[in-house]
Motif scaffolding. Structure first.
Motif, PDB file in Angstrom:
ATOM      1  N   PRO A 142       0.828  -1.216   0.000  1.00 19.77           N
ATOM      2  CA  PRO A 142       0.000   0.000   0.000  1.00 19.77           C
ATOM      3  C   PRO A 142       0.857   1.258   0.000  1.00 19.77           C
ATOM      4  O   PRO A 142       0.616   2.184   0.765  1.00 19.77           O
ATOM      5  N   TYR A 143       1.889   1.283  -0.831  1.00 15.66           N
ATOM      6  CA  TYR A 143       2.780   2.426  -0.932  1.00 15.66           C
ATOM      7  C   TYR A 143       3.231   2.461  -2.373  1.00 15.66           C
ATOM      8  O   TYR A 143       3.369   1.401  -3.003  1.00 15.66           O
ATOM      9  N   GLY A 144       3.421   3.640  -2.934  1.00 17.14           N
ATOM     10  CA  GLY A 144       3.864   3.706  -4.320  1.00 17.14           C
ATOM     11  C   GLY A 144       3.144   4.805  -5.063  1.00 17.14           C
ATOM     12  O   GLY A 144       3.172   5.971  -4.628  1.00 17.14           O
ATOM     13  N   TYR A 145       2.452   4.468  -6.162  1.00 19.93           N
ATOM     14  CA  TYR A 145       1.802   5.470  -6.995  1.00 19.93           C
ATOM     15  C   TYR A 145       0.282   5.387  -6.804  1.00 19.93           C
ATOM     16  O   TYR A 145      -0.197   4.938  -5.756  1.00 19.93           O
ATOM     17  N   ASP A 146      -0.464   5.761  -7.806  1.00 16.71           N
ATOM     18  CA  ASP A 146      -1.911   5.908  -7.615  1.00 16.71           C
ATOM     19  C   ASP A 146      -2.648   4.583  -7.443  1.00 16.71           C
ATOM     20  O   ASP A 146      -3.830   4.572  -7.074  1.00 16.71           O
ATOM     21  N   GLU A 147      -1.975   3.459  -7.683  1.00 18.94           N
ATOM     22  CA  GLU A 147      -2.601   2.169  -7.366  1.00 18.94           C
ATOM     23  C   GLU A 147      -2.995   2.115  -5.887  1.00 18.94           C
ATOM     24  O   GLU A 147      -3.905   1.365  -5.513  1.00 18.94           O
TER      25      GLU A 147
END
Lengths: 424, 424, 424
Positions: free
Chosen positions: A278-283
């Motif tokens: 649950p970390y990163g881009y808009d995903e």
């Protein structure tokens, strides 16, 4: 794609403001059907609020001699994003608290933001910083934070035979950074232009918006479209060096996860499939538990894992045309995998049908291709009991997806297979 | 704990008799709420019957010169447990059939029992045995096998906020053996004293009884408590050297199995998780198919896998205070994992909630701890869809349980998470 | 078995014709209950049609000097199977288009067929081929392709206590090839003779037919028997060198798949279990999706993986009696595993039953056998909750199947276990 990227590179984008508008105007030259949306600052969006609009015209630090020792006009990374307007003299000590540099990469300017916490600041190379020896400096930040402004995002819909949608999302909020995020943007443009010319079972929706708040705003405004999304990909970091890296959707075994994994398998190593995080881009937003959309993220070397990341070294030279082209080919193959994915039923399921008298046994060529063709026919006939999708057959048979697509069509034409449902 | 262990070590325990009573009397000094039960010999218990009570006062073998060459007063392991009373002269050949020694460990006295098959005998070091050269020996076993006796076990209940129970079980039937079984007993006493001072969601039930027949008697007499058991551990072999070894419950993926595996993971290697096996300690009874209770077994080096096992070398010196303390800390962490385990629901599940305006984004500290804190918040929000327990989140997020406990409480306090059920 | 194999080797079998009839006549001497079926050419069978019957009496190529340079009488592999009748002179160039040889194995004659495509041809060693230098050759093929003929297969049913069936299938269509397919045939004969003398829970059905079309014809004619098949094996390539190779049924975890895997495990390495593949022998037909029968395929080194495969080097010398005997023992053990497989229920499921007073605790022998016996009793009692079959217990307990069979019978005799269903 690289020419477009080079053209967009100098524009100073942020999560709002004219840089985004200019960027989308250029994108619109390539995608005439692009619709640009403006959402007023202050508009509620899920748990968030659309921020004030930020624009920046100039920013500088002058030494006692009046020379610009830090100059936004030289590189737009020099200003902390969302810096408040500022003009006056400060001591070096005061200034130091608002400077950002990278001691370990002393020649590079870092990229820093302060969207939601009022602040001002300058980014610079550590070598440059070490030369700031004056006691006082004059600073100027010619920015505006406009409560009557808006957030801008672009949207392109390519209708397909069905209303079911594939979402392609990329962020467009980074200033002069080429791999992050312009590479994703230009691959998305290339993909949209290709898809526009192809027959489409799915409706494809492209969203070009600022990171985090852009996808949140889009999600908040499009409940009907959200309900139609069957598959999705966030595209980012697709022009730098390094192997492909696919981050699975929150569902981990969704059809998009299967499709990308098989397309990467067909492309051969090296590549990496990573589990949901649950970390990163808009995903992160698409995969929040309330939406739980099957949206993965495709990149080459992921964020934070290459030294040029979020620095002035992420230039158009760092992005190579061959990498962009390879990335486009890969996402095209992913779309083909989704388009062709069906659940078939063998219409002659008792014993093997006699392929010889239907001219199917000899295959399309000699050698390994012929053997693979024959195995593709046999696997499709054997597994098509109305429950296995083409992706499932491809995984179990360990055969390339395009070969299975051709074989399925041949068997369908011979009356031996019938599609009973979209792939699952 | 080690002082208690040293105090209990000299007592000659068996599956019945005064040794157990004396042991439980000492335990009762530490745990005033301990209840001691007496179950009459001959009482049916599941498929078994409570055996006659055995007590031993003295036992010896004298040589022709009248010297005690084997002497119970020197070491209580010298007598075969449940030896029948005996007095008289025997030939060396007759005696040999009733002697037990370890040729491969010639200096150690073995521990041997014959609870359910009438017999008598002596255990001795192999060196000692080799010196028995006389033709005749006089033997004396001053024991009683009393059909009017009883089986003794101790039970302690620490009521919690709910009637759901955690069972902690250890055997107390071994004579002068320190790691097996006194280490488990003193760790259980330490845990009970700690739990008595802590807030408790669960009711904790400690059973101190003889191996096999003790748990069978307890199970037969407590159908209502059996139905309330949600988790359980057999504690044994917790004071010797060696890594922690957890044997899974018969259910293999029960909450206790998840909890212990994660606590061991957080503690770092080396440790081992072994699959269920219907052999070992009282988990065999709790895990019989009619009960199928989720009761695992925690030890350090398991039975039979260290040379001192079931010999006179298993002394208080073999058990180290640091190992006992480490074992207590581990079972405390297991209880904490069970107490904190909840299934949460994200109350703001559409998109990520804006943590910044709630003061949650900066984390509790800098560096890795801050990054882990942020990831704990994001994982909890992402996975809390009303189906994942904290243990499941900890496993998928690969983050320490105590950090997730703190993060869950912070999110709960911010109104972003709500517990919907006990963990599962 | 080897003597039978040597006797059958010279016969020129094909998918139809007198060679099959002669072969089944010999088999019938060993299995008097064998029924031979004749199915007229032209009969529809599932998606296929029974082909015309082919018989061959002679075939030769003569050089200009009138010498037989290729001679069917020297080796029946010299003729392409299903060659049309032919007589006359051809140029060497014409002849070359109808010759089959192996450049990489220049001393061996290959085995080639053209069942469903009209053709004629000769197979020969590559060295022999290189000596064909004349400009013209006279050829003669004395064959018949009879539309009024039939397809022949043999069937043997050994009734058991139940109507549920185990299918054993082997092909009998290869001419002088020993390992493929006579080894499978003679092992099947050996198994049938052994089963005929054993008590049988299952009804055993042996099918000896030509590859592909034989199983298709049998499936098309026996819908009632098909519905009774619970387990099945295709037997092939069981006399050559190499480890056992089991190819799983299409169901992959069917009882037959479990049984063979455990029997191979008990036999110890080396062996290999391979996943289902819709290519190979008649399991392809049994495992077509309409039937989806749990039929695996047992062989030693699989087809195509040893150099003698489908060549004149596959002689009776290549097949060794010890390998045949080992193969028979293995399939006997598989049948025993199926026969004994039951789901039991522990009739004393609360706590462990007291084995000692039932005389079960001491075991059948000392040492490891005694320990394994005790563990077999404990595992059976622990897992027999009415859902686990003996095969499942054997897998989890990692104990040999025959030991578990004995232990289950002992527990049944003691009233502690009751079979509640056939294994699953």
């Amino acid at each position: 794609m690289h020419a477009l990227l080079a053209r967009l590179y100098p524009i100073c984008r942020s999560i709002t403001g004219d840089g985004v508008r200019q960027t989308l105007a250029v994108v619109g030259e390539y995608l005439p059907a692009l619709v640009v949306h403006e959402v007023p600052s202050g508009t509620p969006a899920l748990d968030w609020t659309v921020p004030v609009e930020w624009n920046i015209r100039d920013a500088w630090v002058k030494n006692a001699a009046g020379e610009r020792v830090i100059d936004f006009r030289a590189h737009n990374l020099h200003v902390l994003q969302y810096s408040q307007p500022k003009h006056g003299w400060v001591t070096r000590q005061e200034l130091e608290e608002h400077l950002f540099s990278l001691p370990d990469q002393p020649d590079l300017i870092p990229y820093r933001t302060s969207y939601y916490q009022p602040n001002w600041g300058f980014c610079l190379s550590h070598r440059q910083r070490e030369q700031l020896l004056d006691e006082h400096y004059e600073i100027g930040i010619d920015s505006t934070l406009d409560e009557a402004g808006s957030l801008t995002y672009g949207e392109l819909v390519l209708p397909g035979a069905t209303e079911e949608e594939v979402l392609l999302s990329c962020h467009c909020c980074h200033p002069s950074l080429a791999n992050d995020n312009l590479s994703g943007l230009v691959v998305a443009v290339g993909l949209a232009r290709w898809l526009a010319r192809e027959p489409r079972r799915y409706t494809y929706r492209f969203v070009f918006g600022p990171g985090t708040i852009g996808s949140i705003v889009w999600l908040s405004r499009n409940p009907a479209a959200v309900a139609r999304i069957r598959h999705g990909l966030v595209l980012t970091l697709l022009g730098g060096p390094g192997q492909f890296t696919y981050k699975q959707s929150r569902r981990r075994t969704a059809e998009i996860d299967q499709a990308v994994a098989l397309v990467l398998r067909d492309a051969g190593p090296p590549h990496e499939v990573r589990p949901w995080l649950p970390y990163g881009y808009d995903e992160r937003q698409y995969g929040s538990p309330g939406f739980n959309l099957p949206v993965g993220c495709l990149s080459r070397t992921p964020f934070g894992e290459f030294p040029e990341y979020h620095t002035s070294a992420d230039t158009p030279d760092f992005v190579r045309p061959a990498e962009l082209a390879g990335s486009l080919a890969l996402v095209q193959a992913v779309c083909a995998a989704l388009e062709h994915n069906r659940i078939y039923r063998n219409l002659s399921p008792f014993g093997e049908p006699q392929l010889g008298r239907r001219g199917l046994y000899k295959g399309v060529g000699g050698g390994q291709e012929g053997a693979d063709w024959q195995m593709a026919l046999l696997w499709l006939l054997n597994l098509s009991d109305g429950s296995a999708s083409l992706l499932a057959v491809a995984a179990q048979a360990n055969l390339p997806l395009p070969l299975l697509h051709r074989a399925a069509h041949a068997l369908e034409a011979a009356g031996l297979l019938a599609a009973v449902a979209a792939g699952g």
